[in-house]
Write an enzyme that holds these catalytic residues in place. Structure first.
Site, mmCIF file in Angstrom:
data_model
loop_
_atom_site.group_PDB
_atom_site.id
_atom_site.type_symbol
_atom_site.label_atom_id
_atom_site.label_comp_id
_atom_site.label_asym_id
_atom_site.label_seq_id
_atom_site.Cartn_x
_atom_site.Cartn_y
_atom_site.Cartn_z
ATOM 1 N N ARG A 1 14.753 50.796 65.151
ATOM 2 C CA ARG A 1 15.206 49.647 66.069
ATOM 3 C C ARG A 1 13.918 48.983 66.665
ATOM 4 N NH1 ARG A 1 18.887 52.894 69.900
ATOM 5 N NH2 ARG A 1 18.857 51.124 71.257
ATOM 6 N N LYS B 1 18.207 45.421 79.290
ATOM 7 C CA LYS B 1 18.959 44.297 79.384
ATOM 8 C C LYS B 1 20.089 44.448 79.744
ATOM 9 C CE LYS B 1 18.381 44.014 74.787
ATOM 10 N NZ LYS B 1 17.423 45.255 74.516
ATOM 11 N N ARG C 1 19.232 58.067 77.914
ATOM 12 C CA ARG C 1 20.472 57.218 78.185
ATOM 13 C C ARG C 1 21.778 57.850 78.043
ATOM 14 N NH1 ARG C 1 20.926 51.369 75.925
ATOM 15 N NH2 ARG C 1 20.454 52.437 73.878
ATOM 16 N N ARG D 1 19.085 37.510 68.132
ATOM 17 C CA ARG D 1 17.950 38.358 67.642
ATOM 18 C C ARG D 1 17.266 37.954 66.525
ATOM 19 N NH1 ARG D 1 20.639 43.345 70.032
ATOM 20 N NH2 ARG D 1 19.374 45.065 69.470
ATOM 21 N N ARG E 1 24.708 57.460 72.934
ATOM 22 C CA ARG E 1 24.978 56.518 71.520
ATOM 23 C C ARG E 1 24.426 57.153 70.381
ATOM 24 N NH1 ARG E 1 23.234 50.572 73.551
ATOM 25 N NH2 ARG E 1 22.186 50.594 71.481
#
Ligand code: AP5
Ligand code: MG
Length: 215
Positions: free
Chosen positions: A171, A13, A127, A88, A160
């Site tokens: 998640r 996203k 990431r 969400r 992160r």
């Protein structure tokens, strides 16, 4: 263009939103980025959100609905916006409808990026994000020119806190229980566009742009 990017954690996203920002010259509204900035600044909202974010749970609807409603009223959203990570929950989707109705605006599209779970875990564990401009990279799939530094602003890249495997799995569960029902919600509204998010970044971008240009 007034649109939502929907998809599980790591679907791409943020990666696709950054490219759409350049193409359409409209802002990206990432609730994750806004909440992380509030946590860093230790604002009252950041302090409330931190525990949920660290565990991979959702922050309360009340908090995120408030920040998005406020953001959508700003001048730079007048010709469009890309919502990334919002809504969400069904309650957030209803609240977004109410805000847009107040502003006299309609959504043009909801683009859902489809990616398998194993690939998501690989993407999130590799990431890296920029401390300066929040731009995302991947150690293998989208590496920066200079290791550890942002190609855009030169600031340091970091991992992160919620990109640890146990939190990632949580998640994903939260996504399937609370966010996946939005596909049906926007499908019924005739807004849902499904994209194969497993392809390389540039190919996904091409698919998304082809869909949006046809609207
Ligand atoms: P948020 O920041 O929104 O995280 P998320 O939804 O879990 O999504 P991610 O940002 O992890 O993934 P992404 O889809 O943006 O993937 P990316 O492009 O970076 O939310 C974080 C937390 O904030 C939530 O857990 C919650 O606590 C809270 N929160 C936020 N919004 C909320 C809301 N509305 N309500 C309640 N709570 C909320 O890509 C991932 C990696 O893959 C990158 O390294 C990238 O380079 C790479 N990559 C991307 N595309 C490809 C591709 N096609 N091929 C190969 N690699 C790719
Ligand atoms: Mg993101």
């Amino acid at each position: 263009m007034k649109m939502i990017l929907l998809g599980p954690p790591g679907a791409g996203k943020g990666t696709q939103a950054a490219r759409l920002v350049e193409y359409f010259a409209i802002p990206q509204i990432s609730t994750g980025d806004m909440l992380r900035a509030a946590v860093r600044a230790q604002t009252p909202m950041g302090l409330k959100a931190k525990a949920a974010m660290d565990s991979g749970a959702l922050v309360t609807d009340e908090i995120v609905i408030g920040i998005v409603s406020e953001r959508l009223q700003q001048e730079d959203c007048s010709s469009g916006f890309i919502l990334d990570g919002f809504p969400r929950t069904l309650a957030q989707a209803d609240a977004l409808n109410a805000t847009l109705l107040d502003l006299g605006k309609n959504l043009d599209a909801v683009v859902s990026l489809q990616v398998g779970t194993d690939v998501l875990v690989e993407r999130l564990t590799g990431r890296r994000a920029c401390r300066g401009c929040a731009r995302g990279f991947h150690v293998r799939f989208d590496p920066p020119a200079v290791e550890g530094a942002c190609d855009g602003c030169g600031a340091e890249l970091f991992q992160r806190d919620d990109d640890q495997e146990a939190t990632i799995r949580n998640r994903m569960d939260v996504y399937h229980k609370q966010t996946a029902p939005l596909e049906g919600y926007y499908g019924q509204a005739g807004l849902l566009k499904v994209v194969d998010g497993m392809a390389p970044i540039a190919d996904v971008q091409r698919q998304v742009l082809d869909i949006l240009k046809a609207i």
